[in-house]
Design an enzyme around this catalytic site. Structure first.
Site, PDB file in Angstrom:
ATOM      1  N   SER A 386     -11.578  36.124   7.715  1.00  0.00           N
ATOM      2  CA  SER A 386     -10.538  36.984   7.169  1.00  0.00           C
ATOM      3  C   SER A 386      -9.228  36.792   7.936  1.00  0.00           C
ATOM      4  O   SER A 386      -8.757  35.665   8.109  1.00  0.00           O
ATOM      5  CB  SER A 386     -11.021  38.443   7.207  1.00  0.00           C
ATOM      6  OG  SER A 386     -10.154  39.287   6.493  1.00  0.00           O
ATOM      7  N   ASP A 450     -14.330  36.150  -3.546  1.00  0.00           N
ATOM      8  CA  ASP A 450     -13.683  36.786  -2.402  1.00  0.00           C
ATOM      9  C   ASP A 450     -12.179  36.902  -2.677  1.00  0.00           C
ATOM     10  O   ASP A 450     -11.491  35.915  -2.960  1.00  0.00           O
ATOM     11  CB  ASP A 450     -13.940  35.948  -1.144  1.00  0.00           C
ATOM     12  CG  ASP A 450     -13.402  36.604   0.120  1.00  0.00           C
ATOM     13  OD1 ASP A 450     -12.693  37.621   0.027  1.00  0.00           O
ATOM     14  OD2 ASP A 450     -13.703  36.088   1.209  1.00  0.00           O
ATOM     15  N   HIS A 543     -16.122  39.591   0.171  1.00  0.00           N
ATOM     16  CA  HIS A 543     -15.475  39.209   1.432  1.00  0.00           C
ATOM     17  C   HIS A 543     -16.374  39.467   2.640  1.00  0.00           C
ATOM     18  O   HIS A 543     -16.071  38.995   3.738  1.00  0.00           O
ATOM     19  CB  HIS A 543     -14.163  39.989   1.580  1.00  0.00           C
ATOM     20  CG  HIS A 543     -13.318  39.560   2.728  1.00  0.00           C
ATOM     21  ND1 HIS A 543     -12.868  38.265   2.886  1.00  0.00           N
ATOM     22  CD2 HIS A 543     -12.834  40.255   3.798  1.00  0.00           C
ATOM     23  CE1 HIS A 543     -12.141  38.183   3.992  1.00  0.00           C
ATOM     24  NE2 HIS A 543     -12.112  39.360   4.557  1.00  0.00           N
TER      25      HIS A 543
END
Length: 565
Positions: A386, A450, A543
């Site tokens: 991320s 995602d 995610h």
């Protein structure tokens, strides 16, 4: 957060005034190039709801400009007209995040406490029995037993087939095989995703797992300074495969925390800063690395552009690894300098050296250089999930900008997972020579729908473009090597429908994967709950690190193009 209006005329005057201090060190052409310090800042708090409505419904550029701040008035008008939908997404998303920021933070505290209360008391029945006996264990934050919500989503801590991991690392590094061909490729990827997941934990948990479970050498854990947020909000840890004569050094940046509004605000931010020759770079990620503050944009110029400042050399010497031995002496000299000298070194705003020493970029770079001197044969990998993935690729990009070529020669690879975009196509071209030749060194892993790798949104004409090798995994964990993930912006009704259908399949899969692939893949009740929530927000659920761990361990390459489902 405090804001500061910096108009185009005022900014250029300040830049010109400061540039005269260095006119003896550069020629007129270099000064002209270095003075190009364009930037755009999206400030959702500057405009009202009526301005937002006019900009949304009637494409009123004047209303859109109210949300923007730039080095030049013309940039604001062009951006507001050319990239209206991208800016609108940024404004609306960040306004919502700001509105729910505090409730989100409080929710995080409650969720983390409750999850650890259950975990440390042996589940619901264990908690009930301990309550009856007056032996309830109360979770204590920042202890070796306090696990983050990310850790509770996926409880796996051991490396995949760890029994021969160190031998694979030793063989692959010493034999100088490429990452794409070596037998340890899958082991490296697993180490990186597990380290990216581990970066969400506190320092004591990280140390315990690295030492006792991975049997590696824990170097240090750092809480680093973000001058814009005015807090230590960037976390990173470093490990070596062994304490002496190490072959591998790994740097892992912490990613977006689920209940941290600042992190999500950064992911949705559209603001950029243009670095001459490098390109336009996401301003929030630069701030997270400690390379500037949007409230005084000149700090970016003097922390990023070496030819305009002696600060970078004063802090840590030249790009040579051996120069690191002199850095303490140089730093002491800088510390003894006057306040005016310090201000000159880093721009007209005072940026104390003690604060710079605590920023992520300079902290990690200094430690990395010392480790590379200590371990003569070691190479290093940078990784993150991320937001951590964005910092992981931005870190070597700034190393190249600062001409740290002796360090870059020792780079083995960069692995990111669910990484957002960090800059424009110019940045990609700038880094190609250092990350793609003679062999690829940058691998960007993306799972299914995602949402974060599709942020900030791009379009056909401009900004935020991914680069590097994209390893895309669909929800069947089939791998494809592509230039960019499918549906890069997730626009359109078709994508919405297929994403929700995919979320239904992922929920079903969560109940059966433990039987089809083994007990280690059985998902926790907390992860199943998140899957249920994902029926409404599939891009957020996709995610989670769980599917990235599964992708690395279960992924099978397939050449034939497949849909995400």
């Amino acid at each position: 957060m405090s804001t500061k209006k910096i108009g185009g005329t005022v900014f250029m005057a300040a830049a010109t005034s400061t540039a005269t201090k260095f006119e003896n060190n550069t020629d007129d052409q270099e000064k002209s190039e270095e003075s190009i310090t364009n930037y755009l800042i999206v400030r959702p708090e500057k405009g009202g709801m009526l301005d937002l409505l006019r900009y949304l419904a009637w494409a009123d550029i004047g209303s859109g400009v109210r949300f923007l701040e730039s080095s030049e008035e013309g940039i604001m008008g062009e951006e507001a007209a050319d990239h209206r939908w991208i800016i609108l997404v940024s404004i609306i998303a960040r306004k919502i995040i700001s509105l729910f920021g505090k409730p989100l933070e409080y929710t995080g505290f409650v969720v983390d406490f409750f999850l650890n209360l259950l975990f440390q008391n042996g589940g619901i029945m264990g908690l009930f029995l301990n309550f009856l006996q007056g032996k309830v264990v109360t979770p204590q934050r920042d202890t070796e037993t306090f696990i983050s919500s990310i850790g509770h989503l996926d409880g796996r801590i051991d490396l995949y087939r760890a029994e021969n991991l160190l031998e694979q690392i030793d063989h692959s590094v010493s034999a100088e095989k490429t990452i794409t061909e070596e037998i340890g490729n899958r082991a490296h990827m697993d180490l990186c995703i597990m380290a990216s997941k581990l970066a969400y934990e506190n320092a004591k948990v990280v140390r315990s797992i690295v030492v006792h479970h991975w049997k590696m050498h824990f170097v240090d854990f750092y809480n680093c300074w973000n001058d814009f947020q005015k807090e230590f909000s960037t976390q990173v840890f470093i490990l070596c495969d062994k304490p002496k004569d190490a072959n591998l050094i790994l740097i892992s940046f912490r990613g977006t925390e689920p209940f941290d509004s600042y992190d999500w605000d950064t992911d949705f931010d559209y603001s950029w800063y243009e670095i001459p020759k490098l390109g336009k770079v996401h301003m929030g990620f630069l701030e997270a690395l400690g390379l500037g503050n949007r409230d005084d944009t000149t700090t970016f110029q003097y922390l990023l552009q070496m030819k305009n400042t002696n600060f970078n050399h004063d802090y840590e010497g030249s790009g040579s690894l051996l120069s690191n031995t002199d850095s303490d002496m140089e730093q002491n000299e800088l510390d003894r300098s006057s306040d005016s000298d310090r201000a000159t070194a880093v721009g007209h705003k005072k940026f104390p050296p003690e604060m710079v020493k605590k920023t992520a970029y300079y902290t990690v770079r200094k430690k990395l250089k010392s480790l590379l001197v200590e371990h003569k044969n070691a190479k290093f990998i940078v990784t993150g999930h991320s937001l951590g993935g964005a910092l992981a690729i931005l870190f070597p990009s700034v190393l190249v900008l600062h001409q740290q070529m002796d360090v870059m020669k020792r780079l083995l690879g960069v692995y990111t997972f669910g990484q957002p975009r960090i800059g424009n196509r110019q940045l990609a071209k700038f880094m190609e020579a250092h990350l793609e030749y003679p062999v690829p060194k940058y691998f960007r892993v993306v799972y299914s729908y995602d949402l974060v790798p599709r942020l900030p949104y791009d379009d056909k004409t401009f900004l935020y473009k991914h680069f590097g090798v994209c390893l895309y995994y669909n929800s069947l964990y089939i791998e494809q090597k592509v230039d960019e993930e499918p549906d890069p912006n997730l626009y359109g009704l078709r994508n919405v429908i297929s994403a929700h259908l995919n979320a239904i399949w992922e929920l079903i899969r969560s109940f059966i994967i433990g039987y089809t692939h083994g007990r280690e893949y059985k998902e926790s009740w907390f992860m199943v709950l998140v899957r249920i929530m994902g029926l409404a927000l599939p891009g957020i659920t996709a995610h989670c690190p769980t599917d990235y761990v599964n992708s690395v361990r279960l992924g099978k390459e397939r050449v034939v193009q497949m849909s995400s489902f």
